[in-house]
Write a protein that holds these residues in place. Structure first.
Motif, PDB file in Angstrom:
ATOM      1  N   GLU A   1      52.641  42.720  29.242  1.00 15.18           N
ATOM      2  CA  GLU A   1      52.602  43.304  30.580  1.00 15.18           C
ATOM      3  C   GLU A   1      51.225  43.214  31.224  1.00 15.18           C
ATOM      4  O   GLU A   1      51.107  43.314  32.454  1.00 15.18           O
ATOM      5  CB  GLU A   1      53.038  44.771  30.524  1.00 15.18           C
ATOM      6  N   LEU A   2      50.174  43.001  30.408  1.00 17.27           N
ATOM      7  CA  LEU A   2      48.843  42.855  30.995  1.00 17.27           C
ATOM      8  C   LEU A   2      48.762  41.614  31.872  1.00 17.27           C
ATOM      9  O   LEU A   2      47.857  41.494  32.699  1.00 17.27           O
ATOM     10  CB  LEU A   2      47.775  42.808  29.905  1.00 17.27           C
ATOM     11  N   GLY A   3      49.683  40.705  31.692  1.00 15.71           N
ATOM     12  CA  GLY A   3      49.725  39.534  32.564  1.00 15.71           C
ATOM     13  C   GLY A   3      50.076  39.866  34.001  1.00 15.71           C
ATOM     14  O   GLY A   3      49.978  39.002  34.881  1.00 15.71           O
ATOM     15  N   ASN A   4      50.473  41.116  34.275  1.00 17.49           N
ATOM     16  CA  ASN A   4      50.796  41.540  35.637  1.00 17.49           C
ATOM     17  C   ASN A   4      49.575  41.980  36.428  1.00 17.49           C
ATOM     18  O   ASN A   4      49.701  42.312  37.612  1.00 17.49           O
ATOM     19  CB  ASN A   4      51.792  42.705  35.603  1.00 17.49           C
ATOM     20  N   LEU A   5      48.414  41.978  35.800  1.00 18.55           N
ATOM     21  CA  LEU A   5      47.198  42.484  36.461  1.00 18.55           C
ATOM     22  C   LEU A   5      46.660  41.413  37.404  1.00 18.55           C
ATOM     23  O   LEU A   5      45.686  40.714  37.105  1.00 18.55           O
ATOM     24  CB  LEU A   5      46.163  42.880  35.414  1.00 18.55           C
ATOM     25  N   ALA A   6      47.258  41.335  38.566  1.00 25.17           N
ATOM     26  CA  ALA A   6      46.994  40.222  39.476  1.00 25.17           C
ATOM     27  C   ALA A   6      45.572  40.203  40.009  1.00 25.17           C
ATOM     28  O   ALA A   6      45.090  39.146  40.426  1.00 25.17           O
ATOM     29  CB  ALA A   6      47.981  40.280  40.647  1.00 25.17           C
ATOM     30  N   ASN A   7      44.885  41.354  40.010  1.00 24.02           N
ATOM     31  CA  ASN A   7      43.533  41.410  40.584  1.00 24.02           C
ATOM     32  C   ASN A   7      42.440  41.556  39.538  1.00 24.02           C
ATOM     33  O   ASN A   7      41.265  41.653  39.901  1.00 24.02           O
ATOM     34  CB  ASN A   7      43.448  42.578  41.569  1.00 24.02           C
ATOM     35  N   VAL A   8      42.794  41.565  38.271  1.00 22.10           N
ATOM     36  CA  VAL A   8      41.782  41.795  37.238  1.00 22.10           C
ATOM     37  C   VAL A   8      40.829  40.610  37.158  1.00 22.10           C
ATOM     38  O   VAL A   8      41.222  39.441  37.241  1.00 22.10           O
ATOM     39  CB  VAL A   8      42.450  42.071  35.876  1.00 22.10           C
ATOM     40  N   GLN A   9      39.543  40.921  37.026  1.00 18.09           N
ATOM     41  CA  GLN A   9      38.497  39.905  36.932  1.00 18.09           C
ATOM     42  C   GLN A   9      37.825  39.887  35.561  1.00 18.09           C
ATOM     43  O   GLN A   9      37.270  38.866  35.154  1.00 18.09           O
ATOM     44  CB  GLN A   9      37.439  40.148  38.015  1.00 18.09           C
TER      45      GLN A   9
END
Length: 461
Positions: free
Chosen positions: A321-329
């Motif tokens: 589900e961490l793949g959903n972090l569309a804005n993570v840098q």
């Protein structure tokens, strides 16, 4: 019975501060929720004890209690324990678990909720000095009382200048703003560092937007009452000596933008309730003693830019589900005890610039989907149990500057596609079992460990 001031007294004092003298309301009706208690009091004390209502029911905006004055005193339906109570200003009657009971206002039954702010501090703050014109700013009086109540516990061996004989606008570390005036920020520096604990009374500062007590020497747990701070945007408690677990109540802080708890001694697991923090853009929990899995609910943090969970004792798999972090840098999961494969879903992190998974127990292949990370600059996978070949798709990482694959169980040839990485400056490959020759285009990588690769030569030599 415990001799403590109760939330009922606070509610009554706040109500009296907020309103002029109560006038009779000819057509008022008693709240049905108070009727059973009134009947019990009438039967034991006589009908004159409570008397008729003098106002219509209303809500205390400070704590959500329902209030109604009568000729004899004040009814309160307490939100804290959903019990009705009546006070004549001296005694309190409650329909409790043992039937109708009464006590002094300065006492508390063992089964009652712990009061957050003692009424004596309300009185101190309503003196006209700490809070000028207290009748016009009752909520600021409440803020003042909460700070006075928790002052010595928070400060420890340090002296804070919070005192009822000094105007609250001049108290150390506070910002007073808004209309009506409230305490909206509590920022205390580390010079000198506070040595106490975080008092639960800070949870009564319901207009607080910033709480920063970082780089001090605070000990003890994080009070769950901080979950009452619905307007909080910054919670910064980093670089202290806090212990205990992260209260799941922090998941109620839906306006929170930054949660910084790094460099403490916090134990326990990461509460899945943190996945409710829809506005969060920074989650920094690194360098604690957290255990257990990474909650998949963290994948709900759509605005998150920095996920810093490294140097803990987290275990279990990396949630896909961490793949959903569309804005993570930035994703820092290194120096934990994570197991299982690297989820191919991490290849969906379109804005990630740094992905650090080193010093774990990850196994299986490097997902070729990581080649989709167009903005990735650093990929750290060293000291795991990864196997199989290096995916040639990593050659698509046009912005990659550092690739560290040391000490895994990778095999096969080093793909020539790595020569396509125009910005690659650091490449570490040793501690694996590569075969074949090294792509000639890697000769110019500034920092490398090619001399440790044994018999591997550059292709063409």
């Amino acid at each position: 019975m415990r001799h403590r001031f109760t939330a009922l007294v606070i509610a009554g004092l706040l109500a009296l501060l907020a309103l002029p003298a109560v006038a009779a309301v000819a057509d008022c009706e008693l709240d049905p929720g108070f009727a059973p208690l009134k009947a019990l009091i009438d039967a034991t004390e006589g009908p004159d004890k409570v008397g008729g209502c003098t106002e219509n029911p209303r809500s205390n905006p400070e704590n959500g209690d329902s209030l109604q004055h009568t000729a004899g005193g004040l009814f309160v339906l307490r939100r804290s324990d959903h019990r009705a109570a009546f006070t004549d200003g001296h005694r309190t009657w409650i329909n409790g678990p043992h039937g109708l009971q009464s006590r002094l206002n300065t006492e508390q039954f063992d089964w009652e909720s712990e009061p957050l702010v003692a009424a004596s501090y309300i009185a101190q703050c309503a003196n006209g000095i700490a809070v000028p014109e207290p009748q016009d700013t009752p909520r600021l009086v409440s803020d003042c009382a909460a700070l006075l109540h928790g002052r010595d516990v928070l400060a420890g061996s340090v002296t804070l200048n919070w005192h009822p004989d000094r105007a609250i606008v001049n108290w150390q570390g506070l910002t007073i703003s808004g209309s009506p005036l409230r305490v909206t920020a509590l920022i205390i520096g580390a010079n000198p560092p506070l040595t106490g604990t975080i008092p639960p009374q800070l949870g009564a500062l319901t207009a607080l937007e910033e709480l920063d007590i970082s780089a001090s020497r605070l000990t003890g747990p994080i009070p769950p009452q901080l979950g009452n701070l619905a307007n909080l945007r910054l919670l910064d408690l980093r670089h202290n000596q806090l212990t205990g677990s992260i209260p799941p109540e922090l998941g109620a802080l839906t306006n929170l933008v930054a949660l910084k708890l790094q460099a403490n001694l916090i134990t326990g697991s990461i509460p899945p309730q943190l996945g409710n923090l829809a506005d969060l853009d920074e989650l920094d929990l690194h360098a604690n003693r957290l255990t257990g899995p990474i909650p998949p609910e963290l994948g709900n943090l759509a605005r998150l830019e920095d996920m810093i969970l490294d140097h803990n004792h987290l275990s279990g798999p990396i949630p896909p589900e961490l793949g959903n972090l569309a804005n993570v840098q930035e994703v820092e999961l290194d120096n934990n005890a994570l197991t299982g494969p690297i989820p191919p879903e991490l290849g969906n992190l379109a804005k990630v610039e740094e992905l650090d998974l080193d010093h774990n127990r990850l196994s299986g292949p490097i997902p070729p989907e990581l080649g989709n990370l167009a903005k990735l600059e650093e990929l750290e996978l060293r000291y795991n149990r990864l196997s199989g070949p290096i995916p040639p798709e990593l050659g698509n990482l046009a912005k990659l500057k550092q690739l560290d694959l040391r000490h895994n169980a990778l095999t096969g040839p080093v793909p020539p596609e790595l020569s396509n990485l125009p910005k690659l400056r650091t490449l570490f490959l040793y501690g694996n079992d590569f075969t074949g020759c090294l792509p000639a285009g890697l000769r110019d990588v500034a920092t490398n460990d090619f001399t440790t690769l044994g018999d591997l030569l550059f292709c063409g030599d």
